[in-house]
Design a protein around this motif. Sequence first.
Motif, mmCIF file in Angstrom:
data_model
loop_
_atom_site.group_PDB
_atom_site.id
_atom_site.type_symbol
_atom_site.label_atom_id
_atom_site.label_comp_id
_atom_site.label_asym_id
_atom_site.label_seq_id
_atom_site.Cartn_x
_atom_site.Cartn_y
_atom_site.Cartn_z
ATOM 1 N N ILE A 64 0.921 -1.486 0.033
ATOM 2 C CA ILE A 64 -0.493 -0.346 0.162
ATOM 3 C C ILE A 64 1.019 1.384 -0.837
ATOM 4 O O ILE A 64 0.782 2.192 -1.109
ATOM 5 N N ALA A 65 2.350 1.485 0.919
ATOM 6 C CA ALA A 65 2.625 2.535 0.826
ATOM 7 C C ALA A 65 3.715 2.524 -0.052
ATOM 8 O O ALA A 65 3.505 4.036 -1.143
ATOM 9 N N LEU A 66 3.953 1.471 -1.225
ATOM 10 C CA LEU A 66 4.749 1.952 -2.532
ATOM 11 C C LEU A 66 3.589 2.394 -3.467
ATOM 12 O O LEU A 66 4.763 3.474 -3.849
ATOM 13 N N ILE A 67 2.971 1.492 -3.428
ATOM 14 C CA ILE A 67 1.796 1.250 -4.743
ATOM 15 C C ILE A 67 1.282 3.137 -4.634
ATOM 16 O O ILE A 67 1.086 3.748 -5.517
ATOM 17 N N ALA A 68 0.381 2.768 -3.844
ATOM 18 C CA ALA A 68 -0.576 4.048 -3.582
ATOM 19 C C ALA A 68 0.233 5.383 -2.654
ATOM 20 O O ALA A 68 -0.088 5.886 -3.383
ATOM 21 N N GLY A 69 1.282 5.183 -2.240
ATOM 22 C CA GLY A 69 1.888 6.539 -2.604
ATOM 23 C C GLY A 69 2.605 6.537 -3.055
ATOM 24 O O GLY A 69 2.432 7.709 -3.743
ATOM 25 N N TYR A 70 3.441 6.336 -4.037
ATOM 26 C CA TYR A 70 3.745 6.306 -5.767
ATOM 27 C C TYR A 70 2.668 7.624 -6.205
ATOM 28 O O TYR A 70 2.516 8.268 -6.941
ATOM 29 N N PHE A 71 1.764 6.664 -5.967
ATOM 30 C CA PHE A 71 0.733 7.839 -7.057
ATOM 31 C C PHE A 71 -0.130 8.362 -6.760
ATOM 32 O O PHE A 71 -0.006 9.575 -7.501
ATOM 33 N N ILE A 72 -0.285 8.722 -5.417
ATOM 34 C CA ILE A 72 -0.678 9.732 -4.679
ATOM 35 C C ILE A 72 0.557 11.110 -4.654
ATOM 36 O O ILE A 72 -0.151 11.821 -5.125
ATOM 37 N N TRP A 73 1.458 10.339 -4.896
ATOM 38 C CA TRP A 73 3.076 11.450 -4.240
ATOM 39 C C TRP A 73 3.396 12.410 -5.742
ATOM 40 O O TRP A 73 3.416 13.183 -6.141
ATOM 41 N N SER A 74 2.846 11.142 -6.707
ATOM 42 C CA SER A 74 3.480 11.460 -7.991
ATOM 43 C C SER A 74 2.324 12.336 -8.760
ATOM 44 O O SER A 74 1.925 13.079 -10.036
ATOM 45 N N ASP A 75 1.015 12.217 -7.986
ATOM 46 C CA ASP A 75 -0.206 12.940 -8.414
ATOM 47 C C ASP A 75 -0.379 12.226 -10.164
ATOM 48 O O ASP A 75 -1.433 13.107 -10.402
ATOM 49 N N ALA A 76 -0.494 10.921 -9.816
ATOM 50 C CA ALA A 76 -0.606 10.723 -11.141
ATOM 51 C C ALA A 76 -2.591 9.633 -10.593
ATOM 52 O O ALA A 76 -3.003 8.727 -11.779
ATOM 53 N N MET A 77 -2.898 9.726 -9.777
ATOM 54 C CA MET A 77 -4.972 9.186 -9.367
ATOM 55 C C MET A 77 -5.486 10.346 -10.018
ATOM 56 O O MET A 77 -5.971 10.698 -9.163
ATOM 57 N N THR A 78 -5.259 9.737 -10.960
ATOM 58 C CA THR A 78 -6.756 10.955 -12.143
ATOM 59 C C THR A 78 -7.966 9.638 -12.481
ATOM 60 O O THR A 78 -6.820 8.970 -13.263
ATOM 61 N N PHE A 79 -8.660 10.227 -12.573
ATOM 62 C CA PHE A 79 -9.889 8.789 -13.065
ATOM 63 C C PHE A 79 -11.086 10.027 -14.039
ATOM 64 O O PHE A 79 -10.695 10.572 -13.304
ATOM 65 N N HIS A 80 -10.945 9.950 -14.805
ATOM 66 C CA HIS A 80 -11.886 10.164 -16.517
ATOM 67 C C HIS A 80 -12.991 8.996 -16.351
ATOM 68 O O HIS A 80 -12.123 7.696 -17.613
ATOM 69 N N PHE A 81 -13.745 9.130 -16.553
ATOM 70 C CA PHE A 81 -14.796 7.592 -17.009
ATOM 71 C C PHE A 81 -15.506 7.836 -18.401
ATOM 72 O O PHE A 81 -16.286 7.153 -18.899
ATOM 73 N N ASP A 82 -14.933 9.197 -18.937
ATOM 74 C CA ASP A 82 -15.610 9.231 -20.250
ATOM 75 C C ASP A 82 -15.527 8.399 -21.610
ATOM 76 O O ASP A 82 -16.007 8.288 -22.285
ATOM 77 N N MET A 83 -14.464 8.008 -21.151
ATOM 78 C CA MET A 83 -13.690 6.772 -22.488
ATOM 79 C C MET A 83 -14.204 5.532 -21.989
ATOM 80 O O MET A 83 -14.321 4.531 -23.096
ATOM 81 N N ASP A 84 -14.799 5.031 -21.004
ATOM 82 C CA ASP A 84 -15.289 3.642 -20.527
ATOM 83 C C ASP A 84 -15.988 3.568 -21.762
ATOM 84 O O ASP A 84 -17.239 3.738 -22.322
ATOM 85 N N SER A 85 -16.593 2.317 -21.693
ATOM 86 C CA SER A 85 -17.004 1.001 -22.942
ATOM 87 C C SER A 85 -18.421 0.921 -21.462
ATOM 88 O O SER A 85 -18.154 0.793 -21.109
#
Lengths: 803, 140
Positions: free
Chosen positions: A605-626
């Motif tokens: 959790i610390a590594l993966i979630a931490g990295y994604f949050i730290w690098s501000d990569a936790m962004t979601f867009h649902f407009d392209m979903d099928s």
Amino acid sequence: MVTVLIAILLPFVCAALIPLLYRRLRRVTHLGWFVLSVPFILFVLLARYIPQIAEGKTFIHTYEWIPSFNINFTTYLDGLSMIFGLLITGVGSLVILYSIFYLSTKESLHHFYCYLLLFMGAMLGVVFSDNLMILYTFWELTSVSSFLLIAFWHHRKASRAGAKKAMMITVFGGLSMLAGFLMLYVASNTFSVREIVANVEVIRDHALFTPALILILLGAFTKSAQFPFHIWLPDAMEAPTPVSAYLHSATMVKAGIYLVARFSPIFGGESIWFWLVSVIGLVTLFWGSFNAVRQTDLKALLAFSTVSQLGLIMSLFGLGSVGHYYGYAESSIVYTQASFAALFHLVNHSTFKGALFMMVGIVDHEVGTRDIRRLGGLMSLMPVTFTIAVIGSFSMAGLPPFNGFLSKEMFFAAVLAIRDVEAFSIADVGLFFPFIAWVASIFTFVYSMILIFRTFLGKLQPEKMDRKPHEAPFGMLISPIILCLLVVGIFFFPNVLGHYILEPAMASIYPTFPSSSELTPHIHAWHGINAELWMTLGVIIIGIILFKTLKSWKPLYRIFSQKYTFNTYYNRLIEISENGSEKLTRKYMTGNLTHYFVYIYVFFIALIAGYFIWSDAMTFHFDMDSVIESYELILVFVMIFAAVWMIFAKGRVTAMLLNGVLGYSIAFFFVIFRAPDLALTQLVVESVTTALFLLCFKYLPDLMPEAPPKRVQWSKAVISIFVGATVTMVGFAVVHYDRFEPVSTYFNDAYELAGGSNIVNTILGDFRAFDTMLEVVVLLIAGLGVYTLTKLKPRKEEADREN
Amino acid sequence: MKINDVILRTVTKAVVFIILTLGVYLFFAGHHAPGGGFIGGLVLASGIVLLYLAYDIETVHKGMPFDFKKVAALGVFLATGTAIGALFFDVPFLTQTYTYIDVPIFGKMGFSTVTIFEAGVALTVVGVVVTIILSISEDE
């Protein structure tokens, strides 16, 4: 240049053959005869190139290995590697010949020769590699194989301790050397030693140049047992004597010397290089010779003498590096002579020290002891061994007419010449060099005399000896006799060696100097009455006095308390780190599987979630979903149902079957999303693991009836929810993750490049084949691990016998 | 625990050949269609595991007298061997090559050294999986 490739590979191939040949050969003959052929053939093969090398030719060949990372198997044969190649194979042949008579067929010879061949191949790899990474690989292989050799009699505690010590210290040095190599790579952008030498002007100003220098020297010093890393060498004497003769006269310890010689064109002109190499060398020379005198065990005496002689060679290379500082000029030739003396002494040392080690082995073998206090008066009983001892020791002490005299005189000349150097502020301590050299030589003389006179003259004490002493069998004497003939032969014809072997090596050390024959002096046994000769006379006179009065001043050694030796510090360091790591390990290795899972998941959790949050990569867009189809929804509900049920399942088998439901449902998803490869793999893996679980669960008790405390249950629940949330969030986020270039572009032309239309397989077999290959190896190791864990428990009587 | 496994044995007799054939098919299909060394190896291993489940170890061993540890070792040897083999043709480590040959009856077929590499992978998988399952199940 296939010869060099053969030279490196042949020992390894033969080492692999030994287990196959051993059973058949053991009844017919000693395994050593087969092994002897390897270094002998290689020696002859290499010797054929001596004339061409002497003309100044070098041979280089590149076998591409990982060209994309500049890592290639580049073999390089020049004057310097030739000397070492000849020493490794030449002394190797003699040592194996000697070992045939030394080791009885009752010993586990197949292990011994297997390690020895591995070691030989690794050493040849070190000296013939041009690529730093390959050199490093072989370098560590020498550490590993010497570890195995030193611990050959592994039932002895001292052998294991000595092997461990040698391994710890040399591997520590090897790792720092690796860091140094990587720094050199950063500075020069190449792993090739030749290219670095060619571009040395460019990298000299790089910030990493000096750190690289120090780290590489650390590797060389630990390997060559320089002060204060010398402590491993005396302990390594627990090895069988042929090993000592090989590792410590001709090969392993000289790898560090080789490294210093090889890198002196790169670092030579630096003042820090000069000071480190020459001063550490001199200190080692003095400390080794000083300590050798107090030893009572013949092998320990020789060990300290090796330490001291290695210091001598090392310091000469340090003095020789002044030549690099001045560059090519008439006046700088005098300084390059130090390097020449170093090479000359390197060869001489291998000859006389090899002979001496074998001599001590003979004494040990035929008398049953190596303790000087129990020896004496063997001269009349072992005349040939006595002669060998005299020739070897006199050469070591620097007396004529033996080769050690010549190189010792050149050593004195070099330390005297260094007083005139104006660079590096040497003038302030000018007298320091000749003085230390002279004092150390006196001690060298004294221990050389102890070696002969305490062993072979004086009163015979048969009651203190384990066996009735007699002369060794002829076979055991051949090798030291050959070495002794060389000792004398080199004295009378030193210029043959100088011209054919040493001169091309000088060209490797001073590549920018135009003609190497100018760098090669004409070696004279009689060089007139000069300062060197007076120094030698002083050594002999004071040496004899000291030897005669040994009893009255030897108690001086007691002043040096055993409490403050480097050995004590080393032992304390090892003890502290062992205790500390044991305490730490006990803290977290509880033996409870649940704890381990907690560590893994919290870290995850610390590594993966931490990295994604730290690098501000936790962004979601649902407009392209099928669109989500109804059958996909059904599958999702099945999975949720199975997962939730699994939490509350009472029996292991139920839980495992529910887990299977989850796995098969995922396979369905792969089918729906058109990933047949993954679906297939998932299906089969699921089936096999289910079968495995079924087998394992048969032996496990039922699930624990009592529930753990509420607090523990809650913390587990929280961790599980966080793990699930992390995986889900990352799953959403990766769709839009654009920090790196997608790998898929790399495989666009998979069909053209690899000829396969199944892209998964071309990735596995072609683009990322290195990973696949190593995975296969890992898989095998894992399988064998499970096998040994479950199958090879020591039976009771075996366990008893081992203790 | 003695269970009546007549049905399992009867089914196994028929199914094992299908599984093994599928495994071999998957292995060769790997280059252009789903399959390959890893999956092929796994399928073969699962077939063998099924045999062990239905019959006892001695019976299966009579039919397949292999030491599966050696099978795995052979696999690693093949995989690393093709990698090193490339060096002898003066190309980088692990370089693979392929060609097309006209074979009677079958027509144009692709041949690739990757197949040997994949065979190594498959043999390792078979060897390791069976070794693990056997050693755990035989453990007292």
